[in-house]
Design an enzyme around this catalytic site. Structure first.
Site, PDB file in Angstrom:
ATOM      1  N   HIS A   1      41.983 -33.769 -12.625  1.00 45.31           N
ATOM      2  CA  HIS A   1      41.167 -34.349 -13.798  1.00 45.31           C
ATOM      3  C   HIS A   1      39.731 -34.592 -13.130  1.00 45.31           C
ATOM      4  CE1 HIS A   1      40.306 -36.690 -17.169  1.00 45.31           C
ATOM      5  NE2 HIS A   1      40.080 -37.801 -16.658  1.00 45.31           N
TER       6      HIS A   1
ATOM      7  N   SER B   1      35.749 -38.506 -17.974  1.00 41.01           N
ATOM      8  CA  SER B   1      36.758 -38.742 -18.687  1.00 41.01           C
ATOM      9  C   SER B   1      36.206 -39.356 -20.062  1.00 41.01           C
ATOM     10  CB  SER B   1      37.917 -39.379 -18.023  1.00 41.01           C
ATOM     11  OG  SER B   1      39.144 -39.270 -18.949  1.00 41.01           O
TER      12      SER B   1
ATOM     13  N   ASP C   1      42.453 -29.100 -15.943  1.00 39.72           N
ATOM     14  CA  ASP C   1      42.589 -30.562 -16.247  1.00 39.72           C
ATOM     15  C   ASP C   1      43.804 -30.943 -17.067  1.00 39.72           C
ATOM     16  OD1 ASP C   1      41.870 -33.311 -17.094  1.00 39.72           O
ATOM     17  OD2 ASP C   1      39.677 -32.657 -16.516  1.00 39.72           O
TER      18      ASP C   1
END
Length: 514
Positions: free
Chosen positions: A483, A227, A453
């Protein structure tokens, strides 16, 4: 979901602590003098601090390996390397394989910005068991986070109020109230953390990682970024291309976007995830308890949110489930397909007037523990984003952009748009419109994008590959949901990542896993 940057919060961090805290702490000290020569004093990890999220000290790994924690000293201001220092909290689990097969330390950043690596690594460590055969697994609380000189803003009671506010104002009075409340939060950050706010940029954290590499005794940085951790990794590669060893970016931030473009992209990403959730629920052999068709599922959610704006329902006493909290909770559940069952159950309860599960999901997003204490993830997230992002958006600008955001997502667009005012009157100017991740001369970096995602849309992986430069980024596509990709436990993804990190085998460009 009072500001859009909160949806950049460490999805894996919040996922790990949805209903229970699997957390760790850190401690230790360093010698003074040349910071590259400091010796880390590794000790048993204490229970995590309130800023890290609270809970118990981390349990040993299967096989009995104990977690160790230490504190590395880094310059508070990297432009004054001989000046005041800041302690960076570290955690590690030593490699499980033979010493002669050990490669070095594999440093993780799980995202945010604002997520505590010291608490997150133990929660996910078993997923990285194969990597631990040749690496010490290491993570850290970036500056401003957890135990690393945490940014402090408002009290727990004030944060309860902050997260209950209407984050999608409909008229001038509501807009004034929303902006005033945002300014109050930002002023509290300046009052309580003035000295550290100028020094929490991603470039600062990247320089900390290069010092960390040296202190850990590695010639190259071996890195796993997830991320926001992909943005941090890209900035590191730009600053220190010759020091990159083997690196993996998973759940990739688009480094070419402004904060406005990122917010719009996330609105689309979360809408796609909600569409996929509705399709999944109604396509199973068993009846979907929240609707017979995907459109009916979404129509009922829309009605619930509209009703909650007029009249909240009981949440976790004494708090009410507001429209904002419900939307926040829905967004949290879309970070992982594993949470879809909780979303279904939470919606069922909410339709019957009980908002507990959706509020619990919302609390997880915001870093609130069951005892009512907040980690500093929101404070750190705001501080790092506002120090990084140069644009400062006005309410008039947001109002002009609302139609496009609403078209992108009827459920999340308005929240994302209004979140753009989160850096209004911030004490520190933003550094740039977007990060520079160009890294000519770097070793190959494996860039993994997930087509489903919600928080870091798939398109960002290709943009990262292009921005890193020719011969650096190697793209791998995972056709999945949630995610990130590696922690989906998809064998194809894990084989490619493990093959590179453990054996240096670069996957063929544009490999697709499903």
């Amino acid at each position: 979901m009072a500001n859009s940057s909160r949806l950049r919060a460490a999805a894996l961090t919040t996922a790990a602590v949805l209903f229970s805290a699997v957390l760790a702490g850190c401690g230790g000290s360093t010698e003074h003098g040349d910071l590259t020569a400091q010796k880390l004093d590794w000790k048993s990890c204490p229970a995590p601090s309130e800023a890290e999220g609270g809970g118990s000290a981390p349990s040993p790994l299967p096989g009995g390996t104990e977690w160790e924690c230490a504190t590395m000293q880094a310059p508070l201001d990297w432009s004054r390397p001989k000046g005041d220092t800041i302690g960076i909290a570290l955690i590690r689990a030593k490699a499980s394989g033979p010493a002669d097969k050990r490669i070095g330390s594999l440093v993780f950043n799980f995202g945010g910005p604002g997520g505590s690596g010291v608490t997150t690594l133990p929660a996910f460590a078993e997923d990285y068991g194969a990597l631990r055969t040749r690496y010490d697994l290491v993570s850290f609380d970036p500056r401003g986070v957890g135990r690393s000189r945490p940014v402090e803003c408002e009290s727990d009671a004030q944060l309860d109020n902050y997260f209950q506010q209407d984050a999608t104002p409909d008229d001038s009075a509501e807009r004034d109230q929303f902006l005033t409340r945002t300014k109050q939060f930002n002023a509290a950050c300046e009052k309580n953390s003035k000295e550290v706010l100028p020094h929490v940029r991603t470039t600062d954290a990247a320089r900390d990682m290069d010092l960390m590499r040296q202190v850990l005794g590695d010639d190259k940085l071996y890195y796993f970024g997830i991320s926001y951790g992909t943005e941090l990794g890209g900035v590191y590669a730009h600053l220190f291309p010759k020091n990159v060893g083997r690196a993996v970016f998973d759940a990739v931030v688009d480094p070419t976007q402004t904060s406005e473009q990122s917010a719009l992209g996330q609105a689309k990403g979360f809408q796609l995830a909600l569409d996929n959730f509705a399709e999944d629920c109604t396509s199973k052999e068993t009846d979907c308890p929240i609707g017979d068709t995907p459109q009916q599922v979404k129509d009922r959610i829309a009605k619930l949110l509209a009703d909650l704006e007029k009249k909240p329902i009981p949440g976790i006493f004494p708090r009410q489930l507001t429209q904002t909290a419900a939307t926040n909770g829905i967004a949290q559940s879309l970070y992982s397909k594993d949470f879809w069952e909780y979303l279904t159950e939470g919606l069922e309860q909410a339709y019957d007037g009980d908002g507990k599960i959706l509020m619990l999901l919302s609390d997880s997003m915001n870093g609130r523990s069951e005892n009512g204490e907040y980690s500093n993830i929101t404070a750190a997230n705001t501080a790092i984003n506002c120090a990084d992002d140069k644009p400062r958006y006005t309410t008039d600008f947001v109002r002009q952009r609302l139609p496009e955001f609403h078209a992108a997502s009827p459920f999340f667009g308005d929240y994302m748009a209004w979140g753009m005012v989160g850096c209004t009157d911030w004490a520190v100017p933003g550094a740039a419109d977007h990060p520079d991740v160009s890294a000519p001369g770097s070793a190959p970096i494996l860039v993994v994008g997930n087509t489903g995602d919600p928080a870091t849309p798939y398109e960002g992986a290709r943009k990262m590959v292009e921005a890193l430069g020719k011969g650096v980024g190697v793209e791998l596509t995972y056709k999945g949901q949630g995610h990130g990709a590696y922690d989906s436990k998809n064998k194809c993804v894990q084989s490619a990542v493990n093959g590179y990190l453990l054996d240096g085998k670069v996957p063929k460009a544009d490999t697709v896993c499903s």
